[in-house]
Write an enzyme that holds these catalytic residues in place. Structure first.
Site, short mmCIF file in Angstrom:
data_model
loop_
_atom_site.label_atom_id
_atom_site.label_comp_id
_atom_site.label_asym_id
_atom_site.label_seq_id
_atom_site.Cartn_x
_atom_site.Cartn_y
_atom_site.Cartn_z
N GLN A 16 43.14 -21.36 63.17
CA GLN A 16 42.75 -22.52 62.35
C GLN A 16 41.65 -22.17 61.34
OE1 GLN A 16 42.26 -25.22 65.96
NE2 GLN A 16 42.96 -26.65 64.41
N HIS A 63 48.01 -23.10 69.61
CA HIS A 63 47.68 -22.52 68.30
C HIS A 63 47.81 -21.00 68.30
CE1 HIS A 63 46.44 -25.94 65.90
NE2 HIS A 63 45.65 -26.38 66.86
N HIS A 81 46.35 -27.43 74.27
CA HIS A 81 46.52 -27.66 72.83
C HIS A 81 46.06 -26.43 72.04
CE1 HIS A 81 46.14 -30.25 69.05
NE2 HIS A 81 45.50 -29.14 68.73
N GLU A 82 44.88 -25.90 72.38
CA GLU A 82 44.35 -24.74 71.66
C GLU A 82 45.19 -23.50 71.94
OE1 GLU A 82 42.41 -25.43 69.36
OE2 GLU A 82 42.01 -27.43 70.11
N GLY A 126 38.17 -29.04 69.99
CA GLY A 126 38.67 -27.69 70.20
C GLY A 126 39.00 -27.05 68.86
N CYS A 172 44.53 -33.19 65.67
CA CYS A 172 44.26 -31.77 65.42
C CYS A 172 43.55 -31.66 64.08
CB CYS A 172 45.59 -31.02 65.36
SG CYS A 172 45.40 -29.26 65.03
N LEU A 173 42.50 -30.84 64.02
CA LEU A 173 41.76 -30.68 62.76
C LEU A 173 42.64 -30.11 61.66
CD1 LEU A 173 38.32 -29.32 64.04
CD2 LEU A 173 38.88 -31.64 63.30
CO CO Z 1 44.89 -28.27 66.94
#
Ligand code: CO
Length: 166
Positions: A49, A138, A134-135, A44, A92-93
């Site tokens: 991000q 953000h 999760h997304e 995701g 998470c990236l």
């Molecule tokens: Co993330």
């Protein structure tokens, strides 16, 4: 290719704006986000991000339960209901090397718009529901670190930035 911002980049905490214009620029951003997410081996990726303060994110679980690279994209999403609970060890990236157990709804309904601006609704469960939640976080400026107790957060911040102090 887009550069993924990592914690503590302020883009991750910037307020996000609703998408109002559904044009080619939006489509290009979504395509680039899909490519970036696959390249970085994430499932995701949310606009903050990649430094875009917009309410949108993409999800692709890869080869998961028989589904092969199904591309999901959610614009102006709203999680309208949730039930059950499930805990995944999430990564998470934007937080390389960190995983955190997070308890979330196991099933959700999300209303959103597609890249043409059409209103849609999706019932998601299990990993897809977790990825969407999760997304969505953000878009609200919430990162995984906000889900852990402060003492553990301190330890994780030290791991990410050895110079970190209170
Ligand atoms: Co993330």
């Amino acid at each position: 290719m887009l550069k993924v911002r990592t914690y503590p980049d302020p883009a991750l905490k910037s307020p996000t704006q609703s998408v109002e214009i559904f044009d080619e620029t939006l489509g290009n951003l979504l395509d680039q986000m899909h490519q970036t997410m696959i390249r970085e081996e994430g499932i995701g990726l949310a606009a903050p991000q990649v430094g875009q303060s917009l309410r949108l994110f993409v999800v692709d679980l890869g080869d998961y339960q028989g589904e092969k690279h199904r591309r999901y994209e959610f614009i102006n999403p709203k999680i309208v209901s949730g039930k059950g609970s499930v805990t995944f060890q999430e990564g998470c990236l934007s937080l390389p090397g960190v995983t955190v157990p997070v308890k979330r709804f196991d099933q959700i309904r999300v209303d959103y718009q597609d890249r043409q601006g059409a209103r849609r609704s999706l019932e998601a469960k299990d990993l897809l529901a977790v990825a969407i939640q999760h997304e969505y976080d953000h878009l609200e400026g919430t990162v995984l670190l906000d889900h852990v107790p402060f003492w553990k957060r301190y330890f994780l911040k030290r791991k990410i930035r050895p110079d970190y102090r209170f």
